[in-house]
Design a protein around this motif. Structure first.
Motif, PDB file in Angstrom:
ATOM      1  N   TYR A 152      56.795  29.578  74.384  1.00 14.47           N
ATOM      2  CA  TYR A 152      56.781  30.793  73.640  1.00 14.47           C
ATOM      3  C   TYR A 152      57.654  30.498  72.372  1.00 14.47           C
ATOM      4  O   TYR A 152      57.401  30.947  71.444  1.00 14.47           O
ATOM      5  CB  TYR A 152      57.058  32.094  74.680  1.00 14.47           C
ATOM      6  N   LEU A 153      58.869  30.229  72.713  1.00 18.11           N
ATOM      7  CA  LEU A 153      59.722  30.192  71.706  1.00 18.11           C
ATOM      8  C   LEU A 153      59.509  29.216  70.579  1.00 18.11           C
ATOM      9  O   LEU A 153      59.772  29.424  69.422  1.00 18.11           O
ATOM     10  CB  LEU A 153      61.320  29.749  72.262  1.00 18.11           C
ATOM     11  N   ALA A 154      58.888  27.991  71.125  1.00 20.17           N
ATOM     12  CA  ALA A 154      58.472  27.018  70.193  1.00 20.17           C
ATOM     13  C   ALA A 154      57.325  27.582  69.173  1.00 20.17           C
ATOM     14  O   ALA A 154      57.338  27.438  67.954  1.00 20.17           O
ATOM     15  CB  ALA A 154      57.955  25.872  71.004  1.00 20.17           C
ATOM     16  N   ARG A 155      56.463  28.269  69.790  1.00 22.77           N
ATOM     17  CA  ARG A 155      55.239  28.709  69.091  1.00 22.77           C
ATOM     18  C   ARG A 155      55.911  29.874  67.871  1.00 22.77           C
ATOM     19  O   ARG A 155      55.594  30.068  66.861  1.00 22.77           O
ATOM     20  CB  ARG A 155      54.192  29.580  69.804  1.00 22.77           C
ATOM     21  N   ILE A 156      56.835  30.722  68.510  1.00 26.07           N
ATOM     22  CA  ILE A 156      57.591  31.833  67.822  1.00 26.07           C
ATOM     23  C   ILE A 156      58.221  31.134  66.323  1.00 26.07           C
ATOM     24  O   ILE A 156      57.822  31.676  65.287  1.00 26.07           O
ATOM     25  CB  ILE A 156      58.483  32.572  68.683  1.00 26.07           C
ATOM     26  N   LEU A 157      58.987  30.085  66.633  1.00 27.61           N
ATOM     27  CA  LEU A 157      59.535  29.640  65.646  1.00 27.61           C
ATOM     28  C   LEU A 157      58.419  28.904  64.421  1.00 27.61           C
ATOM     29  O   LEU A 157      58.761  28.970  63.495  1.00 27.61           O
ATOM     30  CB  LEU A 157      60.325  28.214  66.093  1.00 27.61           C
TER      31      LEU A 157
END
Length: 215
Positions: free
Chosen positions: A175-180
């Motif tokens: 999720y954090l990777a997609r958010i970035l």
């Protein structure tokens, strides 16, 4: 007669608004407060038709108070007051159910007109600001991604975010990777800053939306 409650922590500003609105034959100021924690309680007690709420109240901020009031007393129309209007703040105000959004130096006749219009069920927003908000970047994050980013904004490590949201650590990292990628950020801190400034993620500090909370 339209009954109004004013929530503004600057005494001179609140007093001036109350005096000016009281001069109108069809408007009556039934209550005043200077603290965000008192907004809902005062409105539940006084049942005003319209609540004028400063966005940067101490304690519970004006937008959170508006959201609470919307749930507890939906028949009360809310108007957000701000010293510096920004598209992000406007978008957030509309998201939480505000019927109006005006700057504090609005002329008295226009403020009275806003009160009348929102009491009649209309939505009142400065046209130029509304256009700017329409052209603002749309939120690319899903509700779940906002939950993850919100937890990250509080400084929670991956493990804690996973426990809080009932996810695996790997899923949180994904999720954090997609958010970035979606917000165009290099770090988690930068992603939080971008999301807050855009109005996608609400901060406890209204200054991050381009408005000031006075203490």
């Amino acid at each position: 007669m339209i009954s109004v409650l004013i929530a503004e922590d600057m005494h001179l500003v609140r007093g001036a608004m109350a005096a000016l609105l009281s001069m109108e034959s069809d408007i009556k100021v039934v209550g005043e407060t200077g603290h965000g924690d008192e907004v809902v309680r005062s409105c539940m007690e006084l049942r005003p038709d319209v609540a004028l709420i400063d966005i940067g109240l101490p304690g519970t901020d004006g937008l959170t108070a508006t959201a609470q009031l919307r749930r507890r007393l939906p028949e009360c129309a809310t108007v957000i007051l701000t010293g510096l209007a920004t598209p992000a703040a406007l978008c957030r105000a509309l998201d939480v159910g505000a019927r109006g959004f005006v700057v504090k130096d609005t002329p008295a006749d226009q403020l009275a007109g806003c009160v009348r219009r929102v009491a009649a069920g209309e939505q009142v927003v400065d046209p130029e600001l509304a256009v700017a908000a329409l052209h603002a970047k749309r939120n690319p994050l899903t509700a779940r991604e906002l939950e993850v980013l919100g937890a990250a904004a509080e400084g929670a490590p991956v493990g804690e975010i996973a426990d809080r949201l009932c996810l695996s650590g790997g899923t949180v990292r994904n999720y954090l990777a997609r958010i970035l990628t979606k917000v165009g950020a290099r770090t988690r801190v930068e992603a939080v800053r971008i999301a807050r400034q855009a109005g996608w993620l609400w901060s406890d500090d209204p200054a991050e939306l381009g408005v000031i909370r006075y203490r």
